[in-house]
Write a protein that holds these residues in place. Sequence first.
Motif, PDB file in Angstrom:
ATOM      1  N   UNK A 137     -16.298  -8.530   9.358  1.00 46.83           N
ATOM      2  CA  UNK A 137     -15.123  -8.910   9.206  1.00 46.83           C
ATOM      3  C   UNK A 137     -13.975  -7.844   9.616  1.00 46.83           C
ATOM      4  N   UNK A 138     -13.046  -7.457  10.022  1.00 51.95           N
ATOM      5  CA  UNK A 138     -12.664  -6.794  10.721  1.00 51.95           C
ATOM      6  C   UNK A 138     -10.822  -6.925  10.089  1.00 51.95           C
ATOM      7  N   UNK A 139     -10.683  -6.943   9.552  1.00 51.55           N
ATOM      8  CA  UNK A 139      -9.154  -7.400   8.695  1.00 51.55           C
ATOM      9  C   UNK A 139      -8.777  -5.312   7.710  1.00 51.55           C
ATOM     10  N   UNK A 140      -7.554  -5.354   7.751  1.00 48.69           N
ATOM     11  CA  UNK A 140      -7.151  -3.709   7.734  1.00 48.69           C
ATOM     12  C   UNK A 140      -6.846  -4.521   5.331  1.00 48.69           C
ATOM     13  N   UNK A 141      -7.383  -2.911   4.974  1.00 54.16           N
ATOM     14  CA  UNK A 141      -7.519  -3.238   3.616  1.00 54.16           C
ATOM     15  C   UNK A 141      -6.608  -3.063   2.718  1.00 54.16           C
ATOM     16  N   UNK A 142      -5.505  -2.756   3.558  1.00 50.68           N
ATOM     17  CA  UNK A 142      -4.062  -2.950   3.312  1.00 50.68           C
ATOM     18  C   UNK A 142      -3.062  -3.470   3.532  1.00 50.68           C
ATOM     19  N   UNK A 161     -14.788   0.592  -9.843  1.00 55.27           N
ATOM     20  CA  UNK A 161     -14.696   1.955  -9.130  1.00 55.27           C
ATOM     21  C   UNK A 161     -13.160   1.825  -8.266  1.00 55.27           C
ATOM     22  N   UNK A 162     -12.173   2.289  -7.883  1.00 53.76           N
ATOM     23  CA  UNK A 162     -10.927   2.206  -7.371  1.00 53.76           C
ATOM     24  C   UNK A 162     -11.621   2.705  -5.498  1.00 53.76           C
ATOM     25  N   UNK A 163     -12.408   3.066  -5.173  1.00 57.97           N
ATOM     26  CA  UNK A 163     -12.948   3.311  -3.472  1.00 57.97           C
ATOM     27  C   UNK A 163     -13.156   1.964  -2.869  1.00 57.97           C
ATOM     28  N   UNK A 164     -11.891   1.406  -1.986  1.00 54.42           N
ATOM     29  CA  UNK A 164     -12.548   0.218  -1.298  1.00 54.42           C
ATOM     30  C   UNK A 164     -12.592  -1.059  -2.511  1.00 54.42           C
ATOM     31  N   UNK A 165     -12.119  -1.148  -2.864  1.00 55.78           N
ATOM     32  CA  UNK A 165     -12.028  -2.559  -4.155  1.00 55.78           C
ATOM     33  C   UNK A 165     -10.381  -3.156  -3.568  1.00 55.78           C
ATOM     34  N   UNK A 166      -9.298  -2.784  -2.715  1.00 59.83           N
ATOM     35  CA  UNK A 166      -8.929  -3.043  -1.796  1.00 59.83           C
ATOM     36  C   UNK A 166      -9.398  -3.979  -1.150  1.00 59.83           C
ATOM     37  N   UNK A 167      -9.938  -3.895  -0.010  1.00 58.15           N
ATOM     38  CA  UNK A 167     -10.407  -4.397   1.260  1.00 58.15           C
ATOM     39  C   UNK A 167     -11.498  -5.072   0.482  1.00 58.15           C
ATOM     40  N   UNK A 168     -12.573  -4.513  -0.600  1.00 57.87           N
ATOM     41  CA  UNK A 168     -13.347  -6.009  -1.346  1.00 57.87           C
ATOM     42  C   UNK A 168     -12.445  -7.029  -2.231  1.00 57.87           C
ATOM     43  N   UNK A 169     -11.215  -7.512  -2.728  1.00 56.00           N
ATOM     44  CA  UNK A 169     -10.688  -8.159  -2.777  1.00 56.00           C
ATOM     45  C   UNK A 169     -10.362  -9.025  -2.017  1.00 56.00           C
ATOM     46  N   UNK A 170      -8.912  -8.667  -0.751  1.00 59.91           N
ATOM     47  CA  UNK A 170      -8.786  -9.225   0.214  1.00 59.91           C
ATOM     48  C   UNK A 170      -9.917 -10.329   0.583  1.00 59.91           C
ATOM     49  N   UNK A 171     -11.303  -9.681   0.415  1.00 62.58           N
ATOM     50  CA  UNK A 171     -12.278 -10.518   1.091  1.00 62.58           C
ATOM     51  C   UNK A 171     -12.208 -11.750   0.614  1.00 62.58           C
ATOM     52  N   UNK A 172     -12.401 -12.041  -0.327  1.00 60.10           N
ATOM     53  CA  UNK A 172     -12.127 -13.459  -0.714  1.00 60.10           C
ATOM     54  C   UNK A 172     -10.770 -14.539   0.127  1.00 60.10           C
ATOM     55  N   UNK A 173     -10.102 -13.709   0.254  1.00 62.22           N
ATOM     56  CA  UNK A 173      -8.824 -14.631   0.839  1.00 62.22           C
ATOM     57  C   UNK A 173      -9.013 -15.139   2.108  1.00 62.22           C
TER      58      UNK A 173
END
Length: 280
Positions: A157-162, A185-197
Motif C-alpha cells: 500500500x504505497x503512499x508517502x508517510x509525509x 516508537x517514533x520510527x514509522x508511526x506517521x505511515x502507521x497512523x495514516x494507513x487507517x485513513x
Amino acid sequence: MTKPKVVVVFPVYNGEKTLVSSLRCIAEQTFDAFEAIILDNKSTDKTVDIAEQFCRSDDRFSVVRCEEHVSAIENFARAVQLGAERGEYFCLRACDDHSSPDFLARLVQALDLNPEKLLAACPTKLVGPGGSRIKTPNDTAFDFTRKYVSGQVPRNLTFPAEWIYGLYRADAKELLMSRWFELGNPWCFASYVVSELVVLDLVVYVDGPTFDFTLGSGSEQRYGAKRFRDRLGQRLRYTVGCYNLRKKLPAASLLTRFKFFRMCWNDARRKTRYKLLWIF
C-alpha cells in the motif's frame, strides 16, 4: 467565538536554526484565514525568543509554552489536540519543513468539496543536499475498500508517510489518537497512523501543491531498532496493528484476508526498512 478555518500547529523543540523560514512559509500562503501556533516543548535554545519576535510581526501567530518536556510523539499528539480544538481544519508542521504557496488553499478547497474525507494530502517534495525529488502515491492508495471487497488487495500500500503533515478535518482527532501511540516508537508511526485513513478511503488527494520535507533529520538513527529481536518486534507490531484494520472493512474471503495480511507485512518491511535474515 468563531473558530478559524485553519489552525497550523508547529510542535517544536530546539528549532532556532530553521524555525523562521518555516514560519515565513506559512505566513506567505495564498490562503490567509488561519491561526498559527508554535507549541514549544521546553526548548533550551533561542526557539522561544525567535518565535515571540516573529509573532510580534504577524498577529496570526502565537506561542504556547509547555510546562514540561515530553517525547516528540507526545508533543505532536498535543499539537493534534490543540489544532482540533481550535480550528475547523488543522495541520502539523515541523520547524524545518515548507510547502508550496498554494498548499493551504488547495487542501482547504479539497476538504470543502469532499465532506466525507478527513485528510487532504498532496505530493511530497523530498529536499536534501543533492537536490529534490517528488514522491507521489500509486493507485493502491485509492478506492481501497471497493478493491478489498472484490479481492483486489495490493502487495504493497504505497503512499508517502509525509501525508501525516496534510490538512485534517477536526473530526479526525479521535481516529488519529486511537493509533498514535500503538507502535511505542517514533520510527514509522506517521505511515502507521495514516494507513487507517488510506484503507478506509478517508483521504482526498490533490495533485499540484507540494509539502516540502527536509531530509537528514536523523530519525532513523535515533529511533530505528538495532537488534534483530527489536526489529522483528517492530515489524510484527506494525503488521498486526494494520491487519486489525480488517475489522473496520466489509466481510471478505479467507484468501482476501490472507492477501491483506501479506500487504501489511510487506508494508511493515518497506516502512521500517528492516530486512530480517537478509531475505525478507
